[in-house]
Motif scaffolding. Structure first.
Motif, PDB file in Angstrom:
ATOM      1  N   PHE A   1     -11.946 -15.057  10.082  1.00 59.85           N
ATOM      2  CA  PHE A   1     -11.371 -14.084  11.010  1.00 59.85           C
ATOM      3  C   PHE A   1     -11.852 -12.688  10.633  1.00 59.85           C
ATOM      4  O   PHE A   1     -12.408 -12.477   9.557  1.00 59.85           O
ATOM      5  CB  PHE A   1      -9.846 -14.152  11.010  1.00 59.85           C
ATOM      6  N   ASN A   2     -11.593 -11.729  11.513  1.00 61.36           N
ATOM      7  CA  ASN A   2     -12.184 -10.397  11.336  1.00 61.36           C
ATOM      8  C   ASN A   2     -11.199  -9.261  11.116  1.00 61.36           C
ATOM      9  O   ASN A   2     -11.563  -8.250  10.523  1.00 61.36           O
ATOM     10  CB  ASN A   2     -13.032 -10.038  12.571  1.00 61.36           C
ATOM     11  N   PHE A   3      -9.958  -9.377  11.596  1.00 58.83           N
ATOM     12  CA  PHE A   3      -9.118  -8.183  11.724  1.00 58.83           C
ATOM     13  C   PHE A   3      -7.794  -8.305  10.969  1.00 58.83           C
ATOM     14  O   PHE A   3      -7.217  -9.402  10.885  1.00 58.83           O
ATOM     15  CB  PHE A   3      -8.835  -7.898  13.200  1.00 58.83           C
ATOM     16  N   ILE A   4      -7.301  -7.174  10.482  1.00 57.62           N
ATOM     17  CA  ILE A   4      -6.023  -7.121   9.786  1.00 57.62           C
ATOM     18  C   ILE A   4      -5.330  -5.790  10.101  1.00 57.62           C
ATOM     19  O   ILE A   4      -5.967  -4.832  10.544  1.00 57.62           O
ATOM     20  CB  ILE A   4      -6.184  -7.242   8.255  1.00 57.62           C
ATOM     21  N   TRP A   5      -4.042  -5.756   9.839  1.00 59.31           N
ATOM     22  CA  TRP A   5      -3.305  -4.497   9.848  1.00 59.31           C
ATOM     23  C   TRP A   5      -3.495  -3.797   8.512  1.00 59.31           C
ATOM     24  O   TRP A   5      -3.319  -4.395   7.460  1.00 59.31           O
ATOM     25  CB  TRP A   5      -1.806  -4.752  10.069  1.00 59.31           C
ATOM     26  N   TYR A   6      -3.907  -2.515   8.552  1.00 59.46           N
ATOM     27  CA  TYR A   6      -4.025  -1.690   7.349  1.00 59.46           C
ATOM     28  C   TYR A   6      -2.811  -0.768   7.256  1.00 59.46           C
ATOM     29  O   TYR A   6      -2.325  -0.270   8.267  1.00 59.46           O
ATOM     30  CB  TYR A   6      -5.184  -0.686   7.436  1.00 59.46           C
ATOM     31  N   ALA A   7      -2.404  -0.467   6.035  1.00 54.19           N
ATOM     32  CA  ALA A   7      -1.437   0.614   5.798  1.00 54.19           C
ATOM     33  C   ALA A   7      -1.741   1.238   4.440  1.00 54.19           C
ATOM     34  O   ALA A   7      -2.352   0.608   3.565  1.00 54.19           O
ATOM     35  CB  ALA A   7      -0.003   0.090   5.842  1.00 54.19           C
ATOM     36  N   ARG A   8      -1.290   2.462   4.256  1.00 52.71           N
ATOM     37  CA  ARG A   8      -1.534   3.204   3.017  1.00 52.71           C
ATOM     38  C   ARG A   8      -0.647   2.653   1.896  1.00 52.71           C
ATOM     39  O   ARG A   8       0.521   3.015   1.759  1.00 52.71           O
ATOM     40  CB  ARG A   8      -1.259   4.688   3.242  1.00 52.71           C
ATOM     41  N   LYS A   9      -1.206   1.791   1.092  1.00 50.04           N
ATOM     42  CA  LYS A   9      -0.451   1.143   0.020  1.00 50.04           C
ATOM     43  C   LYS A   9       0.104   2.157  -0.980  1.00 50.04           C
ATOM     44  O   LYS A   9       1.240   2.007  -1.471  1.00 50.04           O
ATOM     45  CB  LYS A   9      -1.335   0.125  -0.698  1.00 50.04           C
ATOM     46  N   ASP A  10      -0.683   3.183  -1.320  1.00 52.27           N
ATOM     47  CA  ASP A  10      -0.196   4.166  -2.295  1.00 52.27           C
ATOM     48  C   ASP A  10       1.061   4.860  -1.788  1.00 52.27           C
ATOM     49  O   ASP A  10       1.997   5.132  -2.568  1.00 52.27           O
ATOM     50  CB  ASP A  10      -1.287   5.183  -2.615  1.00 52.27           C
ATOM     51  N   ILE A  11       1.124   5.128  -0.498  1.00 51.30           N
ATOM     52  CA  ILE A  11       2.301   5.781   0.075  1.00 51.30           C
ATOM     53  C   ILE A  11       3.487   4.824   0.135  1.00 51.30           C
ATOM     54  O   ILE A  11       4.628   5.202  -0.182  1.00 51.30           O
ATOM     55  CB  ILE A  11       1.953   6.333   1.475  1.00 51.30           C
ATOM     56  N   LEU A  12       3.240   3.583   0.525  1.00 54.95           N
ATOM     57  CA  LEU A  12       4.321   2.598   0.559  1.00 54.95           C
ATOM     58  C   LEU A  12       4.916   2.411  -0.828  1.00 54.95           C
ATOM     59  O   LEU A  12       6.149   2.346  -0.996  1.00 54.95           O
ATOM     60  CB  LEU A  12       3.822   1.259   1.104  1.00 54.95           C
ATOM     61  N   ASP A  13       4.046   2.302  -1.832  1.00 56.53           N
ATOM     62  CA  ASP A  13       4.516   2.120  -3.206  1.00 56.53           C
ATOM     63  C   ASP A  13       5.289   3.350  -3.699  1.00 56.53           C
ATOM     64  O   ASP A  13       6.340   3.222  -4.347  1.00 56.53           O
ATOM     65  CB  ASP A  13       3.334   1.848  -4.143  1.00 56.53           C
ATOM     66  N   GLN A  14       4.781   4.522  -3.388  1.00 55.15           N
ATOM     67  CA  GLN A  14       5.409   5.762  -3.852  1.00 55.15           C
ATOM     68  C   GLN A  14       6.840   5.903  -3.337  1.00 55.15           C
ATOM     69  O   GLN A  14       7.731   6.362  -4.069  1.00 55.15           O
ATOM     70  CB  GLN A  14       4.573   6.960  -3.396  1.00 55.15           C
ATOM     71  N   HIS A  15       7.060   5.497  -2.086  1.00 51.73           N
ATOM     72  CA  HIS A  15       8.379   5.690  -1.470  1.00 51.73           C
ATOM     73  C   HIS A  15       9.182   4.399  -1.362  1.00 51.73           C
ATOM     74  O   HIS A  15      10.281   4.415  -0.789  1.00 51.73           O
ATOM     75  CB  HIS A  15       8.201   6.301  -0.085  1.00 51.73           C
TER      76      HIS A  15
END
Length: 516
Positions: A164-178
């Motif tokens: 497959f080709n596609f995924i949802w991205y999110a800012r892991k550093d921000i999720l972890d920080q908060h």
């Protein structure tokens, strides 16, 4: 021998010499076999990719020439000008010797003597013959109304339907920080974006690089709310084609996206963004969540860190769907929508087919899809893996410096992707494992009759333009969303041919594959 006889003999010798000389050039006749001792030149239409321009000194083509005697002369156009150039070539029957076209164009224009009928040469092309036998879908897509074979469709995915080709991205550093938890439902996704907006009020958390296409905003959320990928697609729960706006949940999708837009959770320029703007906003924190090619995740992280953001990190968040809707993503299709064709006007037809047959062979395929063993890839446990020095995104180096895995050149993207994924980082392998449960086999392409093609040409483009414009108006609030305006939307879609197209797709699908 008399003087007259001597002159006749000399004249015969000269004529023979001229004939032999003529046979040695690119357009001469021979026994139809390739040989380094009998060179030939073929033209080939390509375009320059962003990773690197087309070059005439790529080593793989030097090796191919040394083994086959074929020199390739690339005719290069810009990516933006490719489609127009290709259509002009088809319309005027002036295609380069080798050209990549939509398989539909092959079926339509091959019988008009624009492309060479490969069926006539299969007795001298064992690899092509084996290819069509192994991939009956490819044969169906290559077959014109006269029964001729006019393209070699490009392979895109594995036969198991897992890639497959596609995924949802999110800012892991921000999720972890908060301490922000990734969402798993539509409601949680909304709250997820709200939380990010509260933490970063100057951001527009959600961004999309387009409105349509596989990663387009309307395509992605259409699937989330209706289970239909795009405006028209196969519904995996019914095995029938469906028109997404007819689904009960499509209006709810519009309302959801309008809410994101109104609350500034969605980039307000979503319908106008260029690829460069999308990337700049993701890299600088102006946006924090997107749906995109999984292959780009690690290279984006590297770009951000190189730009002076050492803490920058991206990770996949789960796929999600509305209540009662199948949570899925289609795999890569096994057979793609485009194929390699040979011009019907190529001077040396037999050797052109022989060359295409060579490119489909294991050796030719390896050159175009993998490169040169020991230089671009190695064998590990009997399987090819790209040179680890090329990094997380080896396709950049492969395309720029080697001409490997290059669009309009390679015929087997599936082999390239397999070699790439074997060398993935543990993080990327983990993402693949997390998304595996969502992946289902892509629908096979349908083969349309001439009448069906004419219907599609006459209706689909105008319908798509209307849908894109009207959905954008709904999302931005230019047109209010209520029962009356939505019914007007549906009525206009019907006037533009929505029902006729839907019936045609289902008829063609059932005819081609028995509805399976």
């Amino acid at each position: 021998m008399t003087r007259k006889g001597f002159r006749k003999a000399l004249l015969l010798m000269l004529l023979c010499a001229l004939l032999v000389t003529g046979c040695g050039g690119g357009g001469g006749k021979d026994d139809g076999t390739l040989s380094p001792d009998n060179p030939v030149t073929f033209s080939w239409l390509v375009y320059d990719r962003v990773e690197g321009k087309v070059r005439d000194d790529w080593e793989i083509f030097k090796e191919i020439e040394a083994k086959t005697g074929v020199k390739v002369e690339f005719q290069v156009v810009s990516q933006e000008g490719l489609e127009e150039k290709r259509q002009i070539m088809i319309a005027t029957n002036t295609a380069t010797d080798f050209i990549q076209v939509p398989t539909q164009d092959g079926r339509e224009h091959g019988p008009e003597k624009v492309f060479l009928n490969l069926q006539d040469y299969l007795d001298k092309a064992p690899n092509l013959k084996a290819f069509y036998e192994k991939y009956p879908e490819a044969k169906a897509l290559a077959t014109g109304t006269d029964g001729g074979l006019y393209t070699v469709p490009v392979l895109e995915g594995d036969a198991e339907g897992k890639g497959f080709n596609f995924i949802w991205y999110a800012r892991k550093d921000i999720l972890d920080q908060h301490g922000i938890k990734p969402p798993t439902t539509v409601d949680e996704f909304y709250q997820f974006l709200k939380t990010l907006k509260e933490k970063y009020p100057d951001s527009y958390p959600l961004i999309s690089n387009s409105i349509v296409g596989d990663t387009g905003l309307f395509t992605t959320f259409g699937r989330i709310f209706t289970g239909i990928h795009g405006f028209y697609s196969l519904d995996p729960t019914t095995d029938q084609y469906a028109f997404a706006p007819y689904h009960d949940n499509y209006k709810a999708m519009l309302e959801f996206l309008n809410k994101l837009y109104t609350e500034k959770l969605l980039d307000p320029e979503f319908s106008l963004l260029t690829q460069a703007q999308w990337e700049e906003r993701i890299l600088t924190g102006k946006s924090l969540v997107t749906y995109f090619w999984k292959a780009d995740l690690e290279s984006l992280v590297a770009k951000a860190r190189d730009a002076g953001i050492p803490e920058y990190d991206l990770d996949a968040i789960p796929s999600f769907a509305a209540d009662g809707i199948k949570n899925y993503q289609f795999s890569r299709p096994v057979v793609g929508t485009v194929g390699r064709a040979i011009s019907a006007k190529v001077k040396d037809k037999e050797r052109a087919v022989q060359f295409l047959d060579y490119l489909v062979s294991e050796e030719g395929t390896n050159y175009l899809s993998l490169g040169i063993e020991g230089k671009t890839y190695t064998m590990e446990d009997g399987k090819p893996v790209y040179n680890k020095d090329f990094g997380a995104s080896p396709f950049n180096t492969l395309r720029k410096d080697w001409g490997v895995w290059y669009d309009l050149i390679t015929l087997n993207n599936a082999l390239s992707r397999e070699a790439w994924e074997r060398g993935l980082s543990e993080k990327s392998k983990d993402i693949n494992a997390r998304y595996a449960e969502y992946i289902i086999p892509a629908p096979k392409q349908i083969v349309k009759t001439e009448e069906e093609l004419e219907l599609e040409k006459s209706k689909l483009n105008n319908l798509n333009k209307f849908l894109e414009q009207k959905v954008t108006e709904f999302v931005t609030g230019k047109t209010p969303i209520n029962d009356e305006t939505y019914q007007q939307f549906i009525d206009q879609a019907k006037k533009l041919g929505a029902d006729e197209l839907l019936a045609m797709y289902n008829t063609a699908y059932t005819r081609t594959y028995g509805g399976k």
